[in-house]
Scaffold this active site. Structure first.
Site, short mmCIF file in Angstrom:
data_model
loop_
_atom_site.label_atom_id
_atom_site.label_comp_id
_atom_site.label_asym_id
_atom_site.label_seq_id
_atom_site.Cartn_x
_atom_site.Cartn_y
_atom_site.Cartn_z
N GLY A 171 43.27 40.91 49.16
CA GLY A 171 42.06 41.71 49.03
C GLY A 171 42.35 43.19 48.97
CB SER A 227 46.59 39.53 46.06
OG SER A 227 46.14 40.73 45.48
#
Length: 402
Positions: free
Chosen positions: A8, A93
């Site tokens: 995120g 990520s």
């Protein structure tokens, strides 16, 4: 034993996202722990008063939360049936980038025995691309913190602490600043990618890869002359070879940009693979490319994060109209991940009792990876000639890397 850091951009996210349900991994005999950590301004703000108050922990509170959660697991997981001496940390990520930061922190000796980094290793080739995000040192980050305090309307840490958390959150969004990991010379002692290349890291097996259509690094040039000028600046005497590889003789700048585009994560992984061999570290690396057909009215391609639904085997929680082949793929991916988490080697049998396609280690001599597409196959395909050229140039330009 698997510890998961969600992604995120270090700005948002949580462990309760549907795709992170660890049940299917746990059914394979693995204890799964997902760790929450502080984000954005709450996790990564720096300020001189914070540094003065806690010089041993001046920054990177979100990363320290991840570290503290993993250390809690080491101390306590045996009571839950887990093995504190067989821990795999993983993330995707920004969570994958966090794994990289944990692996290269000098504070983390023996933190884990294996690591999984999904779409989390990235390095710049062409300037002007949005990733990787800029990283500051502590002094720079402290100055940004002073500016943010002014934006909040406070002049001291004590005043800031009296503000409502929702007010700070809303003002941080209004401020439009990226808050991320800082080189504080305590937890983070340099660029994590370069530290990894220099083997200033936990020397553990790593499973790493990307989806097939994420994070293209594209030369930001408007015409042929700009392209040639960029090539000369970047590659000097080798510029002509680069231009030929990009087929600049076509004369179509859009076509040239397309030919010259490079997947940033693949580029970074292949650099890591070369360094792993050159330095004789030779720690096991397992490389994958997720290239499945993803259904839906939006024709999304293999977008960033779509592989999460597969390796967690949580397709049934997603709205997309997945069919049998997708569920078969998810089952096999979850098998590979579970094997790696358990043994440091992804290979083993499917639930059908059949051996799954063999996934060999990545080396520069055999720079191959597992492709997760309509069928699972270990593809013995060399990187493109352009990629080979770029890797060679990277190490030529980084002569003092080691």
């Amino acid at each position: 034993m698997f510890v998961w850091y969600f992604g995120g951009v270090l700005q948002f996210g949580n462990t309760a996202e549907m795709e992170f349900d660890g049940e299917r991994i746990a059914r394979r005999g693995i204890v799964v722990v997902t760790i929450n950590y502080r984000l954005n301004v709450f996790g990564f703000l720096c300020h001189p008063e914070i540094t003065a108050e806690a010089p041993d922990t001046p920054a990177n509170f979100g990363n320290l939360d991840q570290q503290a959660g993993t250390l809690w697991v080491k101390r306590n997981i045996e009571a839950f049936g887990g093995d504190p001496n067989n821990i795999t940390i993983g993330g995707q990520s920004a969570g994958g980038g966090s794994v990289l930061n944990q692996l290269t922190s000098p504070q983390n000796e023996c933190l884990c025995q294996k690591a999984i980094i999904q779409s989390g290793i990235i390095t710049t080739l062409y300037e002007g691309n949005p990733l990787p995000l800029e990283k500051h040192n502590l002094v720079q980050a402290e100055q940004e913190g002073i500016k943010f305090f002014r934006f909040l309307g406070v002049s001291s840490l004590a005043e800031a602490r009296r503000l409502d958390a929702e007010y700070i959150r809303d003002k941080s969004l209004e401020y439009k600043k990226y808050w991320g990991t800082v080189e504080d010379n305590v937890f983070c002692v340099g660029d994590a990618f370069n530290l990894f290349l220099q083997n200033k890291r936990l020397m553990v097996p790593v499973l790493l890869g990307h989806t097939s259509s994420e994070f293209l690094n594209v030369p930001k040039v408007r015409n042929i002359d700009e392209f040639k000028h960029m090539a000369i600046e970047m590659f000097g005497d080798d510029a002509d070879e680069y231009i030929e590889l990009c087929q600049a003789q076509l004369g179509d700048i859009d076509e040239i940009r397309k030919k010259a585009s490079v997947r940033s994560i693949e580029y970074a992984i292949r650099i890591i693979g070369q360094s792993n061999a050159d330095t004789k570290a030779n720690t096991p690396l397992y490389y994958y490319n997720f290239d499945a057909e993803i259904p839906g009215w939006d024709n999304p391609g293999t977008f960033h994060s779509v592989d999460l639904w597969f390796f967690f085997e949580t397709l049934a929680k997603c709205w997309r109209p997945f069919i049998g082949k997708h569920y078969d793929l998810a089952r096999q991916m979850c098998n590979y991940w579970a094997n790696f988490i358990s043994y440091g080697d992804p290979n083993g049998k499917d639930s059908t009792g059949e051996e799954m396609p063999r996934w060999e280690r990545y080396t520069p001599k055999e720079p191959y990876g597992m492709v997760f597409g309509d069928k699972v196959e270990f593809v013995k395909e060399q990187p493109s000639n352009l990629m080979k050229f770029l890797i060679r140039e990277y190490f030529k330009n980084e002569e003092n890397l080691y």
